[in-house]
Enzyme design. Sequence first.
Site, PDB file in Angstrom:
ATOM      1  N   LEU A  16     -99.246  19.142  11.293  1.00 41.94           N
ATOM      2  CA  LEU A  16     -99.903  18.438  11.617  1.00 41.94           C
ATOM      3  C   LEU A  16     -99.899  18.131  10.692  1.00 41.94           C
ATOM      4  CD1 LEU A  16    -101.204  17.604  14.761  1.00 41.94           C
ATOM      5  CD2 LEU A  16    -103.430  18.093  13.695  1.00 41.94           C
ATOM      6  N   ASP A  44    -100.325  11.575   5.673  1.00 42.99           N
ATOM      7  CA  ASP A  44    -100.127  10.189   5.372  1.00 42.99           C
ATOM      8  C   ASP A  44     -99.522   8.613   4.858  1.00 42.99           C
ATOM      9  OD1 ASP A  44     -96.145   9.819   6.099  1.00 42.99           O
ATOM     10  OD2 ASP A  44     -97.932   8.164   7.170  1.00 42.99           O
ATOM     11  N   TYR A  49     -99.485   0.133   3.306  1.00 46.73           N
ATOM     12  CA  TYR A  49    -101.179   0.405   3.744  1.00 46.73           C
ATOM     13  C   TYR A  49    -101.731   0.105   2.927  1.00 46.73           C
ATOM     14  CZ  TYR A  49     -98.470   3.882   6.968  1.00 46.73           C
ATOM     15  OH  TYR A  49     -97.612   3.594   7.956  1.00 46.73           O
ATOM     16  N   LYS A  74     -94.579   6.288   1.896  1.00 47.54           N
ATOM     17  CA  LYS A  74     -93.402   5.532   1.842  1.00 47.54           C
ATOM     18  C   LYS A  74     -93.493   4.227   0.795  1.00 47.54           C
ATOM     19  CE  LYS A  74     -94.633   6.296   6.292  1.00 47.54           C
ATOM     20  NZ  LYS A  74     -96.387   6.562   6.367  1.00 47.54           N
ATOM     21  N   HIS A 107     -89.800   3.691   3.977  1.00 50.32           N
ATOM     22  CA  HIS A 107     -90.385   2.850   5.047  1.00 50.32           C
ATOM     23  C   HIS A 107     -89.713   2.527   6.520  1.00 50.32           C
ATOM     24  CE1 HIS A 107     -94.520   1.669   5.754  1.00 50.32           C
ATOM     25  NE2 HIS A 107     -94.068   2.219   7.508  1.00 50.32           N
TER      26      HIS A 107
END
Length: 296
Positions: A16, A44, A49, A74, A107
């Site tokens: 997790l 992550d 982002y 990514k 990505h």
Amino acid sequence: MNQHITLNNGMSIPALGFGVFQSAPEETTAAVEQALNAGYRHIDTAAGYGNEREVGEAIRRSGIERNDIVIETKVWVSDYGYDETLHAFEKSATKLGVAQIDLLILHQPMPQHFERTVQAYRALEQLLTDGRVRAIGVSNFMPNHLAALREQTEVVPAVNQVELHPYFTQPNVQRANAEHGILTQAWSPIGGITFYPGWGDDTRRSMLDDETIGRIAEAHGKTPAQVMLRWHIQEGRSAIPKSTNPERITQNIDVFDFELATDELSDIDALDRGVRGGPDPDEVDPSTWDLTIPEA
Ligand code: NAP
């Protein structure tokens, strides 16, 4: 308390992790600090982002040993190509403030420019050889993309991060991943994609209100989100729920003290509608989103 999963290169990651998509930069540091305090050890993020700096800042502030935290990020499609992706690594590592990235993934495939996708992946292979990353992988790769990549590259991706929640379980992708020894990592693991701003479609029900999930949650004295996360873990996937809310951050990792029964797992499996909430991976290219990754 977390379970761990061993990747195909022997590296261990927590089952997790913690996602930060759509976490505003000004909220991200606090959210990641909260997550690390709550026990998450896998974050992550993504160049796309716009919050890698804030993730790095939270990790430094936490005082937790760098080696005890798995940082996954990514490369965005506009940085695909061999030299471009090597440079993308430098941008991300500098923003994160780390010398080595634990898990670096592509990505998206770029089906219309697959040769650039392959060149990007070859750059990841080089970064792996050079010890700049500990593991490499992909995201949103459908079985045909995986097969094409495998034909032209050496290193089997360690993970394939794909949209996966009770309403969209992609059994064909999970099977293809398993055949190659690739870990399936679930994005939008509690159906966050249905909260995408701007869909404007009232018929998109939140799976947090799903009757079956609600019934199972009640039986275990847990929340619907916890039941969905437990379902991922028991089925052997990695899941990376996102929250910026301290209570929900803590709630989402509190899933290691109960067990779903086999019939409960299959009841959740049966909710699959086969309809994705996110973008179709076959239709993504640099013009899909106007996104250039800034220099560090
Ligand atoms: P998600 O984790 O399934 O859901 C996040 C949404 O659920 C947020 O609106 C969050 O709001 C809410 N939430 C969180 N915990 C909750 C709880 N216990 N009860 C009720 N609501 C809760 O969706 P996601 O953010 O789309 O996906 C997770 C991560 O996957 C991302 O952050 C990102 O790291 C990754 N991702 C990857 C891709 C890709 O293309 N590779 C695409 C999408 C996402 P609050 O913040 O207000 O709690």
